[in-house]
Scaffold this motif. Sequence first.
Motif, short mmCIF file in Angstrom:
data_model
loop_
_atom_site.label_atom_id
_atom_site.label_comp_id
_atom_site.label_asym_id
_atom_site.label_seq_id
_atom_site.Cartn_x
_atom_site.Cartn_y
_atom_site.Cartn_z
N PRO A 119 0.80 -1.23 0.00
CA PRO A 119 0.00 0.00 0.00
C PRO A 119 0.83 1.28 0.00
CG PRO A 119 -0.09 -1.07 2.15
CD PRO A 119 0.56 -2.04 1.22
N ARG A 120 2.04 1.24 0.54
CA ARG A 120 2.86 2.47 0.62
C ARG A 120 3.29 2.96 -0.75
NH1 ARG A 120 6.99 1.64 5.79
NH2 ARG A 120 5.35 1.43 7.40
N VAL A 121 3.30 2.07 -1.73
CA VAL A 121 3.66 2.48 -3.10
C VAL A 121 2.49 2.21 -4.05
CG1 VAL A 121 6.14 2.24 -2.81
CG2 VAL A 121 4.80 0.24 -3.48
N ALA A 122 1.27 2.34 -3.52
CA ALA A 122 0.04 2.18 -4.31
C ALA A 122 -0.03 0.82 -5.00
CB ALA A 122 -0.09 3.30 -5.35
N ASN A 123 0.57 -0.19 -4.33
CA ASN A 123 0.53 -1.58 -4.80
C ASN A 123 1.08 -1.74 -6.23
OD1 ASN A 123 -0.64 -2.94 -2.48
ND2 ASN A 123 -2.49 -1.77 -2.95
N ARG A 124 2.08 -0.92 -6.58
CA ARG A 124 2.70 -1.11 -7.88
C ARG A 124 3.45 -2.45 -7.88
NH1 ARG A 124 6.81 3.56 -6.64
NH2 ARG A 124 8.57 2.39 -5.77
N LEU A 125 3.59 -3.02 -9.07
CA LEU A 125 4.14 -4.35 -9.24
C LEU A 125 5.55 -4.30 -9.80
CD1 LEU A 125 0.97 -6.00 -10.82
CD2 LEU A 125 1.67 -6.05 -8.41
N ASP A 126 6.42 -5.18 -9.29
CA ASP A 126 7.79 -5.26 -9.79
C ASP A 126 8.02 -6.62 -10.44
OD1 ASP A 126 8.31 -7.18 -7.80
OD2 ASP A 126 9.24 -5.73 -6.45
N PRO A 127 9.19 -6.88 -11.00
CA PRO A 127 9.42 -8.16 -11.70
C PRO A 127 9.17 -9.39 -10.85
CG PRO A 127 11.15 -6.59 -12.27
CD PRO A 127 10.34 -5.96 -11.17
N ALA A 144 -6.64 -5.90 -2.80
CA ALA A 144 -5.43 -5.18 -2.40
C ALA A 144 -5.65 -4.47 -1.09
CB ALA A 144 -5.05 -4.17 -3.48
N HIS A 145 -4.55 -4.21 -0.39
CA HIS A 145 -4.56 -3.42 0.83
C HIS A 145 -4.36 -1.94 0.50
CE1 HIS A 145 -4.69 -6.88 3.31
NE2 HIS A 145 -3.41 -7.21 3.24
N GLY A 146 -4.92 -1.07 1.33
CA GLY A 146 -4.60 0.34 1.23
C GLY A 146 -5.58 1.16 0.41
N LYS A 147 -5.17 2.39 0.11
CA LYS A 147 -6.01 3.37 -0.56
C LYS A 147 -6.21 3.05 -2.03
CE LYS A 147 -6.19 8.37 -1.52
NZ LYS A 147 -5.50 9.66 -1.34
N TYR A 148 -5.21 2.46 -2.66
CA TYR A 148 -5.25 2.19 -4.09
C TYR A 148 -5.31 0.69 -4.35
CZ TYR A 148 -3.48 6.98 -4.19
OH TYR A 148 -3.31 8.33 -4.00
N PHE A 149 -6.02 0.33 -5.44
CA PHE A 149 -6.01 -1.08 -5.83
C PHE A 149 -4.63 -1.44 -6.37
CE2 PHE A 149 -6.45 -4.13 -9.38
CZ PHE A 149 -6.76 -5.26 -8.64
N CYS A 150 -4.20 -0.73 -7.41
CA CYS A 150 -2.88 -1.00 -7.99
C CYS A 150 -2.54 0.12 -8.96
CB CYS A 150 -2.88 -2.35 -8.71
SG CYS A 150 -1.28 -2.82 -9.45
N SER A 151 -1.27 0.52 -8.96
CA SER A 151 -0.81 1.57 -9.88
C SER A 151 -0.03 0.98 -11.04
CB SER A 151 0.04 2.59 -9.12
OG SER A 151 1.12 1.96 -8.46
#
Length: 247
Positions: A19-27, A53-60
């Motif tokens: 959630p701290r990085v808007a659930n962005r995905l890495d490799p 997802a957790h947090g304010k955003y679903f995924c960025s």
Amino acid sequence: MTPELQIEGHVATITLRRPRVANRLDPVDLSTLIDQVSEVNANDAVLVLRLQAHGKYFCSGYDITQISNKRQVSFDQMVDAFEDARPVTIAVLQGGVYGGATDLALACDFRIGSPKVDMFMPAARLGLHFYQRGMERYVSRLGVNMAKRLFLTAEKIEAAEMLACGFLTHLVEADALESTADELTRTLAGMAPLALLGMKKHLTRIARGVLDPTELQRDIARAAQSADLKEGAAAWAAKRPPRFSGR
């Protein structure tokens, strides 16, 4: 933290946990998600796969700083794994859906959102040409006019318009998001497995223009000869809930 998979009976749940990085995905996340979908596909008991997802955003979407890095799997391979998943899939969208995450949501069979949800696709603004099946999903789900609007202008749209254009299949108040997802999950998990999963598979293929008529007829015949069809008819006549076995 990498995505978490939990399986309980007929239901599997994958949760994004950054959630701290808007659930962005890495490799690493891409490989993890593909492995998790494969594990779910191999479990015949699972009829429904939920993505949340957790947090304010679903995924960025994908971490753009990693775009040029070589990786074992690509973002589109991960999203395709969700579209091709054996169970029926539900994306539970509690907040913003951005970039490649919009395609990840569109790859799911159902998308439940609240008024807090918005979305945009910044590919053109980033100089990124989107991949084939992602553009096909946009067109098949939203229509070519809306796909062009979202891809070519990078315009952000809000929840009401997301529902109107077909991005959301359900729009409910934020405090009803989980209960709505639970109700839909129970409904799907209560259906006859052969008919449920067969129709999900073939409807997705019809939308992609890749229907295999021979396989479709085989699945229709299998369901027609199943014990579940007899049970469904008996339960309907007796006005009782069916007890399906998947056979």
